[in-house]
Design an enzyme around this catalytic site. Structure first.
Site, mmCIF file in Angstrom:
data_model
loop_
_atom_site.group_PDB
_atom_site.id
_atom_site.type_symbol
_atom_site.label_atom_id
_atom_site.label_comp_id
_atom_site.label_asym_id
_atom_site.label_seq_id
_atom_site.Cartn_x
_atom_site.Cartn_y
_atom_site.Cartn_z
ATOM 1 N N LYS A 32 15.776 0.996 -18.743
ATOM 2 C CA LYS A 32 16.513 2.130 -19.320
ATOM 3 C C LYS A 32 16.553 3.327 -18.366
ATOM 4 C CE LYS A 32 16.577 0.648 -24.043
ATOM 5 N NZ LYS A 32 16.088 0.714 -25.399
ATOM 6 N N ARG A 39 10.520 -5.786 -25.712
ATOM 7 C CA ARG A 39 11.885 -6.280 -25.475
ATOM 8 C C ARG A 39 12.227 -6.036 -24.009
ATOM 9 N NH1 ARG A 39 17.128 -4.509 -25.408
ATOM 10 N NH2 ARG A 39 18.680 -5.828 -26.443
HETATM 11 N N1 HH2 Z 1 17.740 -1.472 -26.820
HETATM 12 C C1 HH2 Z 1 18.979 -1.967 -26.582
HETATM 13 C C2 HH2 Z 1 19.567 -2.867 -27.467
HETATM 14 N N2 HH2 Z 1 18.916 -3.289 -28.557
HETATM 15 N N3 HH2 Z 1 16.977 -3.260 -29.934
HETATM 16 C C3 HH2 Z 1 15.760 -2.783 -30.208
HETATM 17 N N4 HH2 Z 1 15.098 -3.177 -31.309
HETATM 18 N N5 HH2 Z 1 15.142 -1.871 -29.375
HETATM 19 C C4 HH2 Z 1 15.749 -1.414 -28.246
HETATM 20 O O1 HH2 Z 1 15.137 -0.571 -27.533
HETATM 21 C C5 HH2 Z 1 17.065 -1.890 -27.944
HETATM 22 C C6 HH2 Z 1 17.662 -2.831 -28.827
HETATM 23 C C7 HH2 Z 1 19.704 -1.528 -25.360
HETATM 24 O O2 HH2 Z 1 19.449 -2.393 -24.282
HETATM 25 P P1 HH2 Z 1 20.451 -3.552 -23.782
HETATM 26 O O3 HH2 Z 1 20.614 -4.604 -24.826
HETATM 27 O O4 HH2 Z 1 20.026 -4.068 -22.488
HETATM 28 O O5 HH2 Z 1 21.804 -2.781 -23.510
HETATM 29 P P2 HH2 Z 1 23.188 -2.755 -24.256
HETATM 30 O O6 HH2 Z 1 22.995 -2.119 -25.577
HETATM 31 O O7 HH2 Z 1 24.066 -1.953 -23.324
HETATM 32 O O8 HH2 Z 1 23.661 -4.176 -24.417
#
Ligand code: HH2
Length: 357
Positions: free
Chosen positions: A286, A321
């Protein structure tokens, strides 16, 4: 919560500290608790003093230290790794890399082979500024992946990362074990009704919508605000028919938070164990890690992400995660050997002396 509500933050310490209680049933312990009220200086107290100090002190202490029930069949006595599988063209860290079902299935199988305990499949980016995706588009992205993983004989439990009830319902029917909702069941009016169908539900804190959440996030007191929000969402989910034992809570690092908010949440994370649910932490790649480490490219923040994950483990977070499963699993193997479940310490000591001999 009222303005004079009392907050308890267990100070994590080694699980074999002579006066330590287990921290949320995991390998860490706590012997001292920081007691605070909003706007007043905190007090540091021995954990053993809490039952006599507060009318509900014994219950609150039991909640901070009690073992959590397994999630997706996984015992939570050690930190578990949730591998991120984004079936999206625009995710912040890996957008477009696994955009087709075949690529996403291959990626998920690779993460499982690297040691992921859970695979978190998402079809909508929630990065700051992201545009929403239609229900059909999201279903078309994630369902072939869930079906492909089952057809490939993948036994790693699957979590569905969605804010939409229809997507959650379809994924749960296809075997998903966790409904991971970054809106804590607030985005879709149907989500509270769908949640009891899921074996487990993750309630994450976010301020605002992904499109605008980083515009000007503000809090009175970020740690206590997030705590109270999650407490309210736990109550709403329980009222909708999801037993507390099936809920997971998450402070939502990066979701409507500035650098100082993310840092305060990471530092005070163990306070959230007072909610009595397993704690999920998502810091992987992040932006705040980029700011702290000086690494501009998200995919190059592997070491920073591992440092964040280990900090989460030390605060007693049960589910981490991550995008970089192999690197996190490697680091956690060492961390776990140094912080074994208390019941295993004798055995670990014996093994060490056998190795020396
Ligand atoms: N962060 C993201 C997405 N889903 N779910 C939970 N429970 N906690 C988190 O911190 C979280 C999440 C964002 O990360 P990422 O999936 O890599 O990015 P994007 O939303 O751009 O797909």
């Amino acid at each position: 919560m009222t303005s004079d509500a009392v907050y308890l933050r267990p100070l994590p310490c080694a699980g074999d500290h002579p006066r330590a209680l287990p921290l949320a049933g995991g390998p860490m312990g706590f012997a001292e608790v920081e007691l605070s009220r909003r706007g007043r200086p905190p007090e540091l107290l021995p954990a053993a003093a809490i039952p006599a100090l507060l009318p509900d002190g014994a219950d609150r202490l039991a909640r901070l230290s009690g073992a959590r029930l397994p999630v997706a069949g996984l015992a939570l006595t050690r930190p578990r790794v949730m591998g991120v599988v984004n079936v999206t063209p625009d995710s912040f860290s890996d957008g477009g890399r696994h955009g087709t079902a075949l690529a996403a299935i291959g990626h998920a199988l690779r993460l499982a082979a690297e040691g992921a305990d859970i695979l978190d499949i998402g079809g909508e980016s929630t990065r700051p500024g992201a545009d929403p995706v239609s229900e059909q588009e999201e279903l078309d992205r994630v369902m072939p992946v869930l079906e492909g993983l089952a057809a490939a004989g993948c036994t790693t439990p699957v979590s569905i990362d969605t804010r939409k009830a229809a997507v959650a319902r379809a994924a749960i029917a296809a075997g998903a074990q966790i409904f991971n909702d970054v809106s804590a069941l607030t985005h879709d009016p149907e989500s509270l009704a769908a949640a009891p169908l899921a074996p487990a539900v993750c309630l994450m804190h976010a301020q605002g919508d992904p499109r605008t959440m980083q515009a000007d996030p503000r809090y009175d007191d970020v740690l206590r605000d997030v705590h109270d929000y999650l407490a309210g969402r736990v109550r709403a989910a329980v009222a909708a028919g999801v037993p507390r034992a099936r809920l997971i809570v998450d402070p939502g690092i990066g979701f409507g938070k500035r650098l100082e908010h993310n840092v305060a949440l990471m530092q005070g994370l163990s306070m959230l164990h007072g909610l009595g649910c397993p704690l999920l932490l998502g810091v992987s790649r992040k932006r705040f890690l980029g700011t702290l480490s000086g690494v501009a490219v998200a995919a190059e923040r592997v070491s920073a992400s591992v440092a964040g994950a280990l900090h989460g483990a030390a605060q007693g977070a049960q589910i981490l995660r991550v995008h970089d499963v192999a690197a996190t699993v490697q680091a956690l193997r060492v961390w776990e050997a140094l912080n074994p479940p208390v019941a295993d310490r004798q055995t670990a000591g014996e093994t060490a002396s056998e190795e020396r001999a």
